[in-house]
Design a protein around this motif. Structure first.
Motif, PDB file in Angstrom:
ATOM      1  N   ARG A   1       0.920  -1.173  -0.049  1.00  0.00           N
ATOM      2  CA  ARG A   1      -0.160  -0.082   0.042  1.00  0.00           C
ATOM      3  C   ARG A   1       0.925   1.184   0.046  1.00  0.00           C
ATOM      4  O   ARG A   1       1.932   1.335   0.717  1.00  0.00           O
ATOM      5  CB  ARG A   1      -1.010   0.145   1.259  1.00  0.00           C
ATOM      6  N   LEU A   2       0.696   2.279  -0.898  1.00  0.00           N
ATOM      7  CA  LEU A   2       1.462   3.289  -1.123  1.00  0.00           C
ATOM      8  C   LEU A   2       0.618   4.561  -0.609  1.00  0.00           C
ATOM      9  O   LEU A   2      -0.592   4.607  -0.639  1.00  0.00           O
ATOM     10  CB  LEU A   2       1.470   3.627  -2.765  1.00  0.00           C
ATOM     11  N   PRO A   3       1.053   5.576  -0.104  1.00  0.00           N
ATOM     12  CA  PRO A   3       0.472   6.743   0.347  1.00  0.00           C
ATOM     13  C   PRO A   3      -0.125   7.587  -1.031  1.00  0.00           C
ATOM     14  O   PRO A   3       0.335   7.661  -1.847  1.00  0.00           O
ATOM     15  CB  PRO A   3       1.360   7.709   1.161  1.00  0.00           C
ATOM     16  N   ARG A   4      -1.431   8.133  -0.642  1.00  0.00           N
ATOM     17  CA  ARG A   4      -2.061   8.785  -1.697  1.00  0.00           C
ATOM     18  C   ARG A   4      -1.208   9.833  -2.182  1.00  0.00           C
ATOM     19  O   ARG A   4      -1.343  10.427  -3.473  1.00  0.00           O
ATOM     20  CB  ARG A   4      -3.302   9.414  -1.234  1.00  0.00           C
ATOM     21  N   ALA A   5      -0.417  10.519  -1.314  1.00  0.00           N
ATOM     22  CA  ALA A   5       0.541  11.674  -1.918  1.00  0.00           C
ATOM     23  C   ALA A   5       1.615  11.347  -3.072  1.00  0.00           C
ATOM     24  O   ALA A   5       1.981  12.307  -3.826  1.00  0.00           O
ATOM     25  CB  ALA A   5       1.339  12.254  -0.767  1.00  0.00           C
ATOM     26  N   ILE A   6       1.645  10.084  -3.120  1.00  0.00           N
ATOM     27  CA  ILE A   6       2.623   9.577  -4.282  1.00  0.00           C
ATOM     28  C   ILE A   6       2.222  10.027  -5.597  1.00  0.00           C
ATOM     29  O   ILE A   6       3.110  10.268  -6.582  1.00  0.00           O
ATOM     30  CB  ILE A   6       3.042   8.162  -4.126  1.00  0.00           C
ATOM     31  N   GLU A   7       0.843  10.050  -5.790  1.00  0.00           N
ATOM     32  CA  GLU A   7       0.384  10.400  -7.237  1.00  0.00           C
ATOM     33  C   GLU A   7       0.665  11.903  -7.542  1.00  0.00           C
ATOM     34  O   GLU A   7       0.705  12.335  -8.643  1.00  0.00           O
ATOM     35  CB  GLU A   7      -1.376  10.227  -6.964  1.00  0.00           C
ATOM     36  N   SER A   8       0.892  12.687  -6.425  1.00  0.00           N
ATOM     37  CA  SER A   8       1.153  14.054  -6.977  1.00  0.00           C
ATOM     38  C   SER A   8       2.662  14.306  -7.315  1.00  0.00           C
ATOM     39  O   SER A   8       2.845  15.489  -7.871  1.00  0.00           O
ATOM     40  CB  SER A   8       0.892  15.112  -5.481  1.00  0.00           C
ATOM     41  N   LEU A   9       3.591  13.392  -7.193  1.00  0.00           N
ATOM     42  CA  LEU A   9       4.935  13.619  -7.571  1.00  0.00           C
ATOM     43  C   LEU A   9       4.708  13.555  -9.284  1.00  0.00           C
ATOM     44  O   LEU A   9       4.108  12.869  -9.936  1.00  0.00           O
ATOM     45  CB  LEU A   9       5.652  12.343  -7.029  1.00  0.00           C
ATOM     46  N   THR A  10       5.904  14.168  -9.707  1.00  0.00           N
ATOM     47  CA  THR A  10       6.021  14.238 -11.332  1.00  0.00           C
ATOM     48  C   THR A  10       6.574  12.642 -11.374  1.00  0.00           C
ATOM     49  O   THR A  10       7.275  12.185 -10.515  1.00  0.00           O
ATOM     50  CB  THR A  10       7.079  15.122 -11.633  1.00  0.00           C
ATOM     51  N   ALA A  11       6.860  12.471 -12.806  1.00  0.00           N
ATOM     52  CA  ALA A  11       7.710  11.116 -13.244  1.00  0.00           C
ATOM     53  C   ALA A  11       9.115  11.265 -12.688  1.00  0.00           C
ATOM     54  O   ALA A  11       9.574  10.397 -12.196  1.00  0.00           O
ATOM     55  CB  ALA A  11       7.516  10.907 -14.548  1.00  0.00           C
ATOM     56  N   ARG A  12       9.790  12.479 -12.829  1.00  0.00           N
ATOM     57  CA  ARG A  12      11.058  12.523 -12.446  1.00  0.00           C
ATOM     58  C   ARG A  12      11.243  12.492 -10.824  1.00  0.00           C
ATOM     59  O   ARG A  12      12.240  11.884 -10.531  1.00  0.00           O
ATOM     60  CB  ARG A  12      11.596  14.129 -12.949  1.00  0.00           C
ATOM     61  N   GLU A  13      10.379  13.038 -10.278  1.00  0.00           N
ATOM     62  CA  GLU A  13      10.107  13.034  -8.756  1.00  0.00           C
ATOM     63  C   GLU A  13      10.159  11.536  -8.433  1.00  0.00           C
ATOM     64  O   GLU A  13      11.051  10.857  -7.464  1.00  0.00           O
ATOM     65  CB  GLU A  13       9.312  13.910  -7.892  1.00  0.00           C
ATOM     66  N   ARG A  14       9.272  10.856  -8.917  1.00  0.00           N
ATOM     67  CA  ARG A  14       9.140   9.233  -8.484  1.00  0.00           C
ATOM     68  C   ARG A  14      10.535   8.540  -9.020  1.00  0.00           C
ATOM     69  O   ARG A  14      10.717   7.585  -8.410  1.00  0.00           O
ATOM     70  CB  ARG A  14       7.818   8.850  -9.380  1.00  0.00           C
ATOM     71  N   ARG A  15      10.990   8.882 -10.094  1.00  0.00           N
ATOM     72  CA  ARG A  15      12.284   8.270 -10.520  1.00  0.00           C
ATOM     73  C   ARG A  15      13.257   8.451  -9.400  1.00  0.00           C
ATOM     74  O   ARG A  15      13.987   7.515  -9.109  1.00  0.00           O
ATOM     75  CB  ARG A  15      12.590   8.761 -11.914  1.00  0.00           C
ATOM     76  N   CYS A  16      13.514   9.800  -8.988  1.00  0.00           N
ATOM     77  CA  CYS A  16      14.382   9.854  -7.829  1.00  0.00           C
ATOM     78  C   CYS A  16      14.055   9.243  -6.722  1.00  0.00           C
ATOM     79  O   CYS A  16      14.952   8.658  -6.066  1.00  0.00           O
ATOM     80  CB  CYS A  16      14.370  11.394  -7.482  1.00  0.00           C
ATOM     81  N   LEU A  17      12.859   9.050  -6.329  1.00  0.00           N
ATOM     82  CA  LEU A  17      12.516   8.455  -5.059  1.00  0.00           C
ATOM     83  C   LEU A  17      12.756   6.969  -5.318  1.00  0.00           C
ATOM     84  O   LEU A  17      13.239   6.360  -4.163  1.00  0.00           O
ATOM     85  CB  LEU A  17      11.053   8.611  -4.881  1.00  0.00           C
ATOM     86  N   GLU A  18      12.580   6.181  -6.475  1.00  0.00           N
ATOM     87  CA  GLU A  18      12.799   4.937  -6.491  1.00  0.00           C
ATOM     88  C   GLU A  18      14.357   4.550  -6.516  1.00  0.00           C
ATOM     89  O   GLU A  18      14.711   3.593  -5.723  1.00  0.00           O
ATOM     90  CB  GLU A  18      12.320   4.626  -8.205  1.00  0.00           C
ATOM     91  N   LEU A  19      15.226   5.587  -7.130  1.00  0.00           N
ATOM     92  CA  LEU A  19      16.475   5.234  -7.191  1.00  0.00           C
ATOM     93  C   LEU A  19      17.164   5.567  -5.564  1.00  0.00           C
ATOM     94  O   LEU A  19      17.888   4.880  -5.078  1.00  0.00           O
ATOM     95  CB  LEU A  19      17.113   6.259  -8.027  1.00  0.00           C
ATOM     96  N   LEU A  20      16.330   6.469  -4.854  1.00  0.00           N
ATOM     97  CA  LEU A  20      16.783   6.681  -3.550  1.00  0.00           C
ATOM     98  C   LEU A  20      16.335   5.510  -2.654  1.00  0.00           C
ATOM     99  O   LEU A  20      17.361   4.781  -1.811  1.00  0.00           O
ATOM    100  CB  LEU A  20      16.095   7.650  -2.883  1.00  0.00           C
ATOM    101  N   ALA A  21      15.163   4.670  -3.111  1.00  0.00           N
ATOM    102  CA  ALA A  21      15.029   3.530  -2.273  1.00  0.00           C
ATOM    103  C   ALA A  21      15.768   2.335  -2.678  1.00  0.00           C
ATOM    104  O   ALA A  21      15.918   1.498  -1.672  1.00  0.00           O
ATOM    105  CB  ALA A  21      13.263   3.065  -2.751  1.00  0.00           C
ATOM    106  N   LYS A  22      16.260   2.352  -3.660  1.00  0.00           N
ATOM    107  CA  LYS A  22      17.459   1.335  -4.140  1.00  0.00           C
ATOM    108  C   LYS A  22      18.834   1.466  -3.376  1.00  0.00           C
ATOM    109  O   LYS A  22      19.645   0.712  -3.548  1.00  0.00           O
ATOM    110  CB  LYS A  22      17.535   1.159  -5.436  1.00  0.00           C
ATOM    111  N   GLY A  23      19.119   2.641  -2.783  1.00  0.00           N
ATOM    112  CA  GLY A  23      20.082   2.926  -2.112  1.00  0.00           C
ATOM    113  C   GLY A  23      21.074   3.844  -3.092  1.00  0.00           C
ATOM    114  O   GLY A  23      22.494   3.710  -2.676  1.00  0.00           O
ATOM    115  N   THR A  24      20.713   4.257  -4.014  1.00  0.00           N
ATOM    116  CA  THR A  24      21.612   4.889  -5.057  1.00  0.00           C
ATOM    117  C   THR A  24      21.973   6.211  -4.344  1.00  0.00           C
ATOM    118  O   THR A  24      21.047   6.995  -3.832  1.00  0.00           O
ATOM    119  CB  THR A  24      20.614   5.302  -6.158  1.00  0.00           C
ATOM    120  N   GLU A  25      23.255   6.708  -4.687  1.00  0.00           N
ATOM    121  CA  GLU A  25      23.669   7.934  -3.852  1.00  0.00           C
ATOM    122  C   GLU A  25      23.099   9.251  -4.596  1.00  0.00           C
ATOM    123  O   GLU A  25      22.715   8.880  -5.875  1.00  0.00           O
ATOM    124  CB  GLU A  25      25.218   7.910  -3.551  1.00  0.00           C
TER     125      GLU A  25
END
Length: 134
Positions: A94-118
């Motif tokens: 389950r994801l928070p609803r606020a994630i839908e307000s992120l742009t595609a670029r912001e979501r990509r950053c978030l995904e990379l951060l979640a994978k531990g990318t510096e």
């Protein structure tokens, strides 16, 4: 499923037609014997059916985001299984609803951060400044 807290994870095992044969959480609206997508709105049902058919026929993993009837957002991973009775495993988060307000670029950053990318690597990979990543 909207009653599930953010970050809650569930697992569902399905047969070759998409019927649930086991579910990890007794609070899920999915019942054993029902199609895994029955409790989803029409758009999410279509996306889920397509992803499921690709998993069982092409034997490829799939990732999709769906909403339930109450509008709760879930990210689901689907994997093919090599078992005569069990065709696929679905794991949902389950994801928070606020994630839908992120742009595609912001979501990509978030995904990379979640994978531990510096952050420096993210900036380089996305061709943006380090301050933009921050």
């Amino acid at each position: 499923m909207a009653d599930m807290p953010f970050g809650a994870v569930f697992v569902v095992l399905c047969d070759w037609r998409g019927k649930c044969i086991w579910a990890s959480d007794g609070d899920l609206p999915i019942q054993v014997g029902e199609l895994a997508w029955m409790q989803l709105p029409v758009k999410s049902q279509r996306e889920s059916k397509l992803a499921f058919s690709q998993v069982v026929t092409l034997r490829e993993e799939r990732l999709l985001e769906v909403s339930d009837q109450q509008g709760a957002l879930f990210r689901c991973w689907l994997w093919p299984l090599d078992c005569p009775e069990t065709a696929a495993c679905i794991m949902g988060l389950r994801l928070p609803r606020a994630i839908e307000s992120l742009t595609a670029r912001e979501r990509r950053c978030l995904e990379l951060l979640a994978k531990g990318t510096e952050t420096k690597q993210i900036a380089s990979k996305l061709d943006v400044s380090l301050s933009t990543v921050h």
